[in-house]
Design an enzyme around this catalytic site. Structure first.
Site, mmCIF file in Angstrom:
data_model
loop_
_atom_site.group_PDB
_atom_site.id
_atom_site.type_symbol
_atom_site.label_atom_id
_atom_site.label_comp_id
_atom_site.label_asym_id
_atom_site.label_seq_id
_atom_site.Cartn_x
_atom_site.Cartn_y
_atom_site.Cartn_z
ATOM 1 N N GLY A 151 -24.995 -49.280 -38.049
ATOM 2 C CA GLY A 151 -25.570 -49.721 -36.768
ATOM 3 C C GLY A 151 -24.864 -50.998 -36.346
ATOM 4 N N CYS A 178 -29.480 -40.592 -33.859
ATOM 5 C CA CYS A 178 -28.874 -41.499 -34.841
ATOM 6 C C CYS A 178 -29.877 -42.599 -35.235
ATOM 7 C CB CYS A 178 -27.572 -42.081 -34.303
ATOM 8 S SG CYS A 178 -26.565 -42.866 -35.607
ATOM 9 N N ASP A 191 -22.639 -48.592 -29.538
ATOM 10 C CA ASP A 191 -21.726 -49.434 -30.330
ATOM 11 C C ASP A 191 -20.861 -50.290 -29.434
ATOM 12 O OD1 ASP A 191 -22.340 -46.917 -32.053
ATOM 13 O OD2 ASP A 191 -21.818 -48.572 -33.390
ATOM 14 N N LYS A 225 -22.956 -42.817 -31.067
ATOM 15 C CA LYS A 225 -22.812 -41.741 -32.054
ATOM 16 C C LYS A 225 -22.463 -40.404 -31.402
ATOM 17 C CE LYS A 225 -23.076 -42.080 -35.629
ATOM 18 N NZ LYS A 225 -21.869 -42.293 -36.455
ATOM 19 N N LYS A 264 -21.688 -56.346 -27.305
ATOM 20 C CA LYS A 264 -20.927 -55.139 -27.668
ATOM 21 C C LYS A 264 -19.884 -54.787 -26.606
ATOM 22 C CE LYS A 264 -24.812 -53.251 -30.216
ATOM 23 N NZ LYS A 264 -25.854 -52.220 -30.257
#
Ligand code: RUB
Length: 312
Positions: A21, A130, A201, A212, A237
């Site tokens: 993660g 996920c 992500d 994911k 991110k």
């Protein structure tokens, strides 16, 4: 000099998903970098910088699609270069800015969770994919607020991170159902899912989210059934390289994760992530509020100027 075993173990844990993660990866990676700086036995500042560069590289390449960790390393190194007159001073700078960045991650996570929980109505059926600490945090917060909710979550082949999600929800007393990944559309349709929330992500300058593998399928299924699709993300991110034209890299993982002893000659593809373009996303839930991913560049530029890169 070889990087020490304690530091190398964290890099391995990130690579092998024992730490998984994006937020956890960034927090643990930055802590490992700072603790290594304390331990390094070096006699000159130049030696320290060259060891830190090795450490930065090892962390930055442990997983290809993790800008939150890379941005944190850039933040520390930006504040270190030309500012430390001694090894001790350098250690203090690394420590200060590591704590600062970890704090940014933790504070932004709290805001994402609080804003996201507002979006969940009492009686909602939620779907996720996920394991994302931000999206599970939102669901857990809505539950703690006394909202009567139900969750469907995928297994997330091949590494089954969906089991971590399912366990967190069941432990909290939330009615939870796990389905195989290929049932994601069927569930949305059959069980009248009200809202889909996943983590991310990375996010690019064009507002494309990377999460994911399977996330785009989920977004497409949600769109087909008119179910709102949200991405819970902190803006640390943001992938700054995308604003100068580069593409975010999608991590490809080993075939052995799919099938340990496959028949000889069989080919595999095991992408860890995929892109979801902004037109499929109803909103990103971020520390700066809930808004369309299409405007992310402007918000990041304003909020985190240290992330902007300017290459000629
Ligand atoms: C995890 C994953 C998560 C994001 C966001 O993939 O895709 O949705 O990393 O996580 P993996 P968070 O298990 O391969 O790391 O919300 O905790 O930052």
């Amino acid at each position: 000099m070889k990087l020490d075993a304690v530091f190398s173990k964290v890099v391995e844990d990130i690579r092998d998903l024992r730490i998984q993660g994006a937020t956890n990866i960034a927090i643990e990676g930055i802590k490992a970098f700072s603790e290594l700086t304390e331990r390094l036995e070096v006699s000159t500042l130049d030696n320290l910088f060259s060891e830190l560069e090795k450490a930065r590289q090892a962390l930055a390449t442990a997983r290809a699609t993790e800008p939150a960790l890379r941005n944190g390393l850039r933040y520390i190194i930006y504040n270190l270069r030309d500012k430390a007159a001694s090894i001790q001073e350098a250690r203090e700078i690394v420590n200060t800015f590591s704590l600062d960045y970890v704090n940014l991650l933790k504070e932004s996570k709290k805001k994402v969770i609080s804003y996201g929980a507002h979006r969940i109505k009492d009686g909602s059926i939620i779907m996720t994919h996920c394991h994302s600490s931000l999206s599970t945090g939102i669901v857990l917060e809505a539950h703690h607020q006394g909202k009567d909710i139900q969750v469907f979550c995928t297994e997330t082949r091949p590494r089954y991170q969906g089991r971590i999600t399912a366990k967190e929800f069941v432990d909290a007393g939330i009615t939870t159902t796990q389905v195989v990944d290929s049932a994601m559309r069927w569930v949305i349709n059959r069980y009248n899912v009200d809202i889909v929330i996943t983590g991310a992500d990375a996010i690019t300058s064009q507002g494309t989210v990377i999460n994911k593998i399977g996330t785009r399928l989920l977004a497409l299924a949600a769109r087909e059934m008119d179910v709102p699709f949200y991405t819970a993300i902190n803006l640390l991110k943001y992938d700054p390289e995308t604003s100068i034209g580069k593409l975010s890299e999608i991590e490809m993982r080993s075939a052995s994760e799919i099938w340990e002893n496959p028949p000889k000659g069989l080919n595999f593809l095991n992408p860890a992530f995929e892109t979801v373009s902004h037109d499929l996303i109803d909103g990103i839930i971020s520390e700066a509020g809930v808004f369309s991913p299409a405007v992310v560049y402007l918000i990041v530029k304003e909020k985190y100027p240290f992330m902007m890169i300017n290459e000629e």
